[in-house]
Design an enzyme around this catalytic site. Structure first.
Site, PDB file in Angstrom:
ATOM      1  N   HIS A  23       0.817  -1.262  -0.155  1.00 38.84           N
ATOM      2  CA  HIS A  23      -0.017  -0.099   0.013  1.00 38.84           C
ATOM      3  C   HIS A  23       0.750   1.173   0.127  1.00 38.84           C
ATOM      4  O   HIS A  23       0.305   2.474   0.074  1.00 38.84           O
ATOM      5  CB  HIS A  23      -0.706  -0.018   1.164  1.00 38.84           C
ATOM      6  CG  HIS A  23      -1.899  -0.952   1.115  1.00 38.84           C
ATOM      7  ND1 HIS A  23      -1.684  -2.342   1.842  1.00 38.84           N
ATOM      8  CD2 HIS A  23      -3.001  -1.087   0.549  1.00 38.84           C
ATOM      9  CE1 HIS A  23      -2.830  -2.970   1.840  1.00 38.84           C
ATOM     10  NE2 HIS A  23      -3.686  -2.504   1.167  1.00 38.84           N
ATOM     11  N   ASP A  42      30.304 -31.145  20.150  1.00 38.44           N
ATOM     12  CA  ASP A  42      30.234 -32.553  19.295  1.00 38.44           C
ATOM     13  C   ASP A  42      31.399 -32.416  18.366  1.00 38.44           C
ATOM     14  O   ASP A  42      31.164 -32.379  17.261  1.00 38.44           O
ATOM     15  CB  ASP A  42      28.977 -32.873  18.779  1.00 38.44           C
ATOM     16  CG  ASP A  42      28.986 -34.415  18.097  1.00 38.44           C
ATOM     17  OD1 ASP A  42      29.957 -34.776  18.165  1.00 38.44           O
ATOM     18  OD2 ASP A  42      27.874 -34.532  17.585  1.00 38.44           O
ATOM     19  N   HIS A  73      31.723 -36.727  16.520  1.00 33.78           N
ATOM     20  CA  HIS A  73      31.442 -37.119  15.052  1.00 33.78           C
ATOM     21  C   HIS A  73      32.541 -37.047  13.955  1.00 33.78           C
ATOM     22  O   HIS A  73      32.362 -37.679  12.921  1.00 33.78           O
ATOM     23  CB  HIS A  73      30.284 -36.461  14.750  1.00 33.78           C
ATOM     24  CG  HIS A  73      30.452 -34.907  13.935  1.00 33.78           C
ATOM     25  ND1 HIS A  73      30.740 -33.855  14.914  1.00 33.78           N
ATOM     26  CD2 HIS A  73      30.534 -34.367  12.918  1.00 33.78           C
ATOM     27  CE1 HIS A  73      30.947 -32.847  14.204  1.00 33.78           C
ATOM     28  NE2 HIS A  73      30.773 -33.348  12.865  1.00 33.78           N
ATOM     29  N   HIS A  94      33.378 -37.236   9.058  1.00 34.15           N
ATOM     30  CA  HIS A  94      34.111 -36.472   8.202  1.00 34.15           C
ATOM     31  C   HIS A  94      35.556 -37.138   7.716  1.00 34.15           C
ATOM     32  O   HIS A  94      36.596 -36.610   7.448  1.00 34.15           O
ATOM     33  CB  HIS A  94      34.644 -35.139   8.809  1.00 34.15           C
ATOM     34  CG  HIS A  94      33.523 -34.162   9.156  1.00 34.15           C
ATOM     35  ND1 HIS A  94      32.446 -34.137   8.567  1.00 34.15           N
ATOM     36  CD2 HIS A  94      33.164 -33.476  10.245  1.00 34.15           C
ATOM     37  CE1 HIS A  94      31.525 -33.444   8.860  1.00 34.15           C
ATOM     38  NE2 HIS A  94      32.012 -32.782   9.947  1.00 34.15           N
ATOM     39  N   ASP A 102      27.373 -33.254   7.425  1.00 35.38           N
ATOM     40  CA  ASP A 102      26.688 -32.714   8.716  1.00 35.38           C
ATOM     41  C   ASP A 102      25.154 -32.659   8.095  1.00 35.38           C
ATOM     42  O   ASP A 102      24.164 -32.996   8.884  1.00 35.38           O
ATOM     43  CB  ASP A 102      27.261 -31.597   9.289  1.00 35.38           C
ATOM     44  CG  ASP A 102      28.426 -31.395   9.830  1.00 35.38           C
ATOM     45  OD1 ASP A 102      28.927 -32.515  10.473  1.00 35.38           O
ATOM     46  OD2 ASP A 102      29.305 -30.548   9.919  1.00 35.38           O
TER      47      ASP A 102
END
Length: 432
Positions: A107, A209, A212, A217, A348
């Site tokens: 508007h 973390d 992992h 990886h 990931d």
């Protein structure tokens, strides 16, 4: 099911290391997070280098709400909901730029860069000059502040200041923003992509973390050079809900290119400024959703888009005084490893997305408490590193600390002050 404090406590037993996965998929919990987590936490908005000039703006989110961060003519910074006061349309569709005003294309209501309503079409004919321009400016973010160029905002005017909120995390932030006198800058352009999972999965991973890495990886670690074991580093959990893991020695795969040469040249200066932190490779999360990889010159924000969807906004960070060839090498490296198609990042995203799919469609899997016991009870004080310190690169203290703070925010209507009697982050130091 009613989302009350007893129910949330039944899902989050951080002291014993047990988390019910319903917190990652419940629509009711997600909605409550918008009010109690994202409506009261200090949330990362931008870096000074992203809006250096008067009227520069950057469009981002605070929780699920779109906001505009705008550099004011006096050098200050304001942030507003990117939402017109008339019908709730965005007043700015651009991602960034420089503008003295923002016009809603629905508007035509127009706001200046300070958020004031500056113009309304047909004000005399349609409103008979009775519309108050002063009372219809953009909704302003209650608090905006910065630390070492990192700009944060908070919707809660009663929340403690940013300095108190960051707490001891400032020590670790200093370790990667103060390597050189010129500080850091963010290179233009954010890499953005979507993961069908809950935002907390990413935030908790960056809070601590590293466990992992040697599995998820493995292929990229083998390609990049020498690996590491748990004793190569340590991790800390901070009472404010922040967490960081770090390796003590920087292993660079850029020894023969401009970035490696620059890093080696300035290393002594960096050590003089920040000590051993100059050589750290780390991952951190500032509660709730601002994370980074200082050793990889990258930070990102996990923007929630629903109980089972979030966006990653990833930025490349360089030292402002670095030569152009070193900045370019860092940008290429970050895209190659941490971009949407990066050889590390895709690992990931696959993990988070598969977990999200199981929780969204499964039933029995949502009844199974997840295990967060790693390192439980082994934390200690350290003379150099603030926070509860753990003698291993692997551990889950950062995650337990994250969910403790999450639970405190989610189960209190007032801003959840940290009890003054508690000064450490020992897993057993706080009773319910």
């Amino acid at each position: 099911m009613a989302i009350d404090a007893d129910y949330l406590h039944s899902l989050v037993d951080w002291k014993q290391g047990r988390i019910g996965p319903e917190i990652f998929v419940s629509d009711e919990i997600y909605k409550l997070e918008q009010e109690r987590i994202f409506g009261r936490s200090w949330l990362f908005l931008a870096h000074d280098s992203m809006i250096p000039n008067p009227h520069d703006f950057y469009a981002t989110y605070m929780g699920s709400d779109p906001v505009l961060v705008v550099r004011q003519p006096d050098g200050g910074i304001k942030a507003f909901l990117n939402v017109c006061r008339h019908r709730g349309m965005r007043v700015c569709r651009a991602e960034e730029g420089n503008a003295r005003s923002f016009m809603c294309t629905y508007h035509g209501w127009t706001y200046d860069s300070a958020g004031k309503l500056a113009g309304v079409p047909n004000l005399e004919d349609a409103y008979f000059n009775k519309l108050s321009l002063e009372d219809n400016g953009l909704v302003q973010v209650a608090q905006v502040d910065s630390y070492k160029g990192l700009i944060f905002g908070n919707f809660d005017a009663a929340a403690p200041g940013l300095d108190e909120y960051l707490g001891d995390l400032k020590y670790y932030i200093d370790g990667w923003v103060d390597h050189a006198a010129g500080g850091i800058e963010v290179l233009p352009g954010a890499i953005k992509w979507t993961i069908n999972a809950n935002w907390k999965l990413a935030a908790e991973q960056f809070a601590g973390d590293t466990y992992h890495a040697t599995t998820s990886h493995l292929s990229s670690l083998l390609a990049f050079g020498p690996g590491f074991d748990a004793k190569d580093g340590a991790h800390v959990s901070l009472r404010e809900g922040h967490g960081e893991s770090f390796l003590f020695e920087r292993h660079t795969r850029f020894a023969d290119d401009p970035l490696g040469q620059y890093n080696e040249k300035k290393r002594q200066i960096a050590r003089e400024r920040v000590g051993d932190r100059a050589d750290m490779v780390a991952n951190f999360n500032a509660f709730p959703n601002f994370s980074g990889l200082p050793g990889s010159a990258n930070f990102r924000v996990w923007h929630p888009k629903g109980p089972n969807k979030f966006e990653i906004w990833s930025y490349t960070v360089v030292e402002k005084d670095a030569p152009p060839e070193a900045k370019r090498a860092q940008q290429i490296s970050a895209s190659f490893t941490e971009g949407a198609a990066g050889v590390v990042e895709t690992d990931d995203g696959e993990n988070w997305g598969m977990i999200g799919g199981i929780l969204e469609h499964g039933h029995q899997a949502r009844k199974m408490a997840w295990n967060y016991e790693m390192g439980l009870g082994t934390g200690r004080d350290h003379p150099e590193f603030p926070g509860e310190y753990y003698d291993s690169f692997f551990g889950e203290a950062g995650q337990r600390g994250f969910y403790r703070r999450w639970l405190e925010f989610m189960t209190t209507e007032a801003w959840p002050a940290i009890p003054s009697a508690v000064t450490a982050t020992n897993d057993a130091s706080v009773a319910r």
